[in-house]
Scaffold this motif. Sequence first.
Motif, PDB file in Angstrom:
ATOM      1  N   VAL B  75      15.906 -33.803  39.570  1.00  0.00           N
ATOM      2  CA  VAL B  75      16.087 -33.933  37.984  1.00  0.00           C
ATOM      3  C   VAL B  75      14.871 -33.613  37.166  1.00  0.00           C
ATOM      4  O   VAL B  75      13.708 -33.734  37.822  1.00  0.00           O
ATOM      5  CB  VAL B  75      16.474 -35.293  37.478  1.00  0.00           C
ATOM      6  N   VAL B 315      20.226 -38.681  32.355  1.00  0.00           N
ATOM      7  CA  VAL B 315      19.661 -38.806  33.732  1.00  0.00           C
ATOM      8  C   VAL B 315      19.737 -39.641  34.660  1.00  0.00           C
ATOM      9  O   VAL B 315      19.696 -41.045  34.002  1.00  0.00           O
ATOM     10  CB  VAL B 315      17.977 -38.395  33.497  1.00  0.00           C
ATOM     11  N   THR B 339      29.154 -35.314  36.337  1.00  0.00           N
ATOM     12  CA  THR B 339      28.174 -35.003  35.537  1.00  0.00           C
ATOM     13  C   THR B 339      28.858 -33.616  34.946  1.00  0.00           C
ATOM     14  O   THR B 339      29.460 -33.132  35.093  1.00  0.00           O
ATOM     15  CB  THR B 339      26.871 -34.644  36.085  1.00  0.00           C
ATOM     16  N   HIS B 342      24.927 -31.195  30.023  1.00  0.00           N
ATOM     17  CA  HIS B 342      23.489 -31.206  30.455  1.00  0.00           C
ATOM     18  C   HIS B 342      23.218 -32.631  31.525  1.00  0.00           C
ATOM     19  O   HIS B 342      21.861 -32.889  31.690  1.00  0.00           O
ATOM     20  CB  HIS B 342      22.602 -30.849  29.425  1.00  0.00           C
ATOM     21  N   GLN B 344      22.310 -34.880  34.420  1.00  0.00           N
ATOM     22  CA  GLN B 344      21.542 -34.767  35.690  1.00  0.00           C
ATOM     23  C   GLN B 344      21.981 -36.114  36.394  1.00  0.00           C
ATOM     24  O   GLN B 344      21.513 -37.169  35.806  1.00  0.00           O
ATOM     25  CB  GLN B 344      20.183 -34.495  35.421  1.00  0.00           C
ATOM     26  N   ASP B 346      20.834 -37.852  40.044  1.00  0.00           N
ATOM     27  CA  ASP B 346      20.723 -38.013  41.498  1.00  0.00           C
ATOM     28  C   ASP B 346      20.832 -39.373  42.085  1.00  0.00           C
ATOM     29  O   ASP B 346      20.060 -40.357  41.804  1.00  0.00           O
ATOM     30  CB  ASP B 346      18.852 -37.758  41.659  1.00  0.00           C
ATOM     31  N   SER B 368      30.798 -31.988  39.356  1.00  0.00           N
ATOM     32  CA  SER B 368      29.919 -31.376  38.551  1.00  0.00           C
ATOM     33  C   SER B 368      30.879 -30.511  37.531  1.00  0.00           C
ATOM     34  O   SER B 368      31.635 -29.673  37.929  1.00  0.00           O
ATOM     35  CB  SER B 368      28.851 -30.723  38.962  1.00  0.00           C
ATOM     36  N   SER B 372      25.567 -28.950  34.461  1.00  0.00           N
ATOM     37  CA  SER B 372      24.922 -30.107  34.894  1.00  0.00           C
ATOM     38  C   SER B 372      24.672 -30.217  36.589  1.00  0.00           C
ATOM     39  O   SER B 372      24.997 -29.177  37.275  1.00  0.00           O
ATOM     40  CB  SER B 372      26.363 -31.310  34.914  1.00  0.00           C
ATOM     41  N   GLN B 373      23.810 -30.934  36.711  1.00  0.00           N
ATOM     42  CA  GLN B 373      23.212 -31.049  38.188  1.00  0.00           C
ATOM     43  C   GLN B 373      23.792 -32.169  38.765  1.00  0.00           C
ATOM     44  O   GLN B 373      23.429 -33.367  38.219  1.00  0.00           O
ATOM     45  CB  GLN B 373      21.704 -30.859  38.409  1.00  0.00           C
ATOM     46  N   ASN B 374      24.188 -32.295  40.054  1.00  0.00           N
ATOM     47  CA  ASN B 374      24.529 -33.494  40.651  1.00  0.00           C
ATOM     48  C   ASN B 374      24.275 -33.627  42.053  1.00  0.00           C
ATOM     49  O   ASN B 374      24.548 -32.785  43.043  1.00  0.00           O
ATOM     50  CB  ASN B 374      26.240 -33.818  40.620  1.00  0.00           C
ATOM     51  N   CYS B 404      27.287 -25.177  37.098  1.00  0.00           N
ATOM     52  CA  CYS B 404      26.975 -26.534  37.555  1.00  0.00           C
ATOM     53  C   CYS B 404      26.345 -26.500  38.969  1.00  0.00           C
ATOM     54  O   CYS B 404      26.611 -25.360  39.670  1.00  0.00           O
ATOM     55  CB  CYS B 404      28.055 -27.493  37.479  1.00  0.00           C
TER      56      CYS B 404
END
Lengths: 250, 485
Positions: B75, B315, B339, B342, B344, B346, B368, B372-374, B404
Amino acid sequence: MLSIKNLQAQIEDKQILKGLNLEVKPGEIHAIMGPNGAGKSTLASVLSGREEYEVTGGSVEFDGKDILELDPHERAGEGLFLAFQYPVEIPGVSTTNFMKAAVNEVRKYRGQEELTAVDFLKMMKEKMKTVDMPQDLINRSLNEGFSGGEKKRNEIFQMAMLEPKLCVLDETDSGLDIDALRIVANGVNQYKSKDNAFIVITHYQRLLDYIVPDFVHVLHDGKIVKSGTKELALELEEKGYDWIKEEVAQ
Amino acid sequence: MKEAEEKELLEEVTGSEYKYGFTSDIEEDRAPNGLNEDIIRFISAKKEEPEWLLEWRLKAYRHWLTLEEPEWANVTYPKVDFQALCYYAAPKKQKEVKSLDEIDPELLKTFEKLGIPLNEQKRLSGVPVAVDAVIDSVSVATTFKETLAEKGIIFCSMSEAIKDHPELVRQYLGKVVPVADNYYAALNSAVFSDGSFCYIPKGVRCPMELSTYFRINAANTGQFERTLIVADESSYVSYLEGCTAPQRDENQLHAAVVEILAMENAEVKYSTVQNWYPGDSEGKGGIYNFVTKRGICAGDNSKISWTQVETGSAVTWKYPSCILKGDNSVGEFYSVAVTNNHQQADTGTKMIHIGKNTKSRIVSKGISAGVSQNSYRGEVKVMKGATNAKNFSQCDSLLMGDKCGAHTFPYINVENSTGQVEHEATTSKIGEDQLFYCNQRGIDTERAVELIVNGFSKEVLNQLPMEFAVEAQKLLAISLEGSVG
């Protein structure tokens, strides 16, 4: 009920339908036959509103409405049903839950009250009988791990549940053995009435032994090039499509 | 699901904003911004804490000063300025509250808006659920206390527990997550303000769901709650936490610690529906959710099961874990993390097998959308003495759109040759074909996404208590609105 005039459609700049005309009245069954690549499945896709297909000309009226203006789910609400050639799988969503969502969405669109859980189950039990749909299949994730025959039965079961006016069967017979074919045809014949209509897209005459068409049309190079009665299907079965191609070329 | 509920679900889905984004006008009592030993003394004094606890806090703070903020998670975010934060904010008490009738009506209204009944007559979906409501730094109400007390169950705010049951708190606090455990846990130990405490005595099956509802209201505050659950021998409890926060443009920090102890034959089920404000569609604002959750199956045949539905926060950094110390103990982790935009995340778990015949099961579903980042990050560790330990992990990712990311970081560490560790992972995309199929059956795209996502998450949602599963389904749908088409 359905009036297709000079319909032209393309996918990725490739023109597939090149001026197709078709009139379907309530109570009729129309078979659309033709060689591979003639545009049979494109017709099904365009009628149901698949995004990848672009309509470049002509019109399609369904019960007096221009359905080309409608989103796919609205077309379903209006009473257009497509039995898919390749039904998709949705993991984790049982056929029951899927159908419950679909039936109630369609009812909502038609201004009808949503069904109570009891009424829904009652309706489901009844319709399951028409295609010999076993309970365990209904409880499983939609089409996941279904055999080819089970998937097609599920399509016809869904058709019976949604009570459409116009049913388009896209190569419903492909990959079916004779028993499965009979079950599917039986479901269609039970649903058929003077108020609804069918467009049966098929490559082979075999299905038409069970679902007897009032009209048979031959689709070639994006147009209907020959129309007739069920005898035409038998002739095609015997002689293939080449003589039609030749006839058109002359 | 009942018809009415489904209908409601549908209606909810059509309104697309974060509906918990309101702020309440409640008079606050707050500490000056910044973090130093004086602030810690201030918090401890405000809460009239015993000397040992102040010492414990200071020890944690001094250790925290020596630590570096962890950067290994997948992240990125602007660093938190710990000196700009307020570490204690509380709704101003007018007088000692003796019963629920005396609570500030503005506060009651806030929780009513959130759908959390603090009135014992009103029940969630007709089922009695005991609720501890925490707003900003303090617990404002705990319901059904008397009913629970009849069975010897203690369920109260951490502040009350420190006053009324100091021996229990002192015995167990920091035993599962020591003050020096990690950066955020140390910070939490230094400044934690409130949270829930729960003790289930030997042989008691808790007759209702226990639930803590967290709400951040004040601006520029961090929320640092501490939850401690002790399930004594042969007891059972199912616990749920929910959380929301107002929509604010700046980021807010939430660094909680949850500790669970399960003694011999005890079982604890801990469910979270995390819906902190995720920030807007441009990625502005939102909660930093840096949480340490860990349980220990201390006794033989004990079981701890974590279920989480993570939809909120800008986040997320969170790994609810199990230390399987007792022989035959069982650890479970069921997670759905969504997610969008935007956001994130983890998140994952750690399963540490120490006892013989210990078993763990991990089911992680990441969804996702947007940009976004998942990430799933999980560790399965089988120690030397853990004969016949078994683990099964399944990590599935569902992608919506092509901007994503979904990532899986599994760590497996087996030191005993009889250990059996299985890991399965899949990644799929919500297909145009699936959506079109639903459309053709009369189901519009939003509803289709909801169906597909709920189907994908079913195994996890099934773990939630019935009344919360409905809420969770709604949340998943709302979180993903506008992500397709």
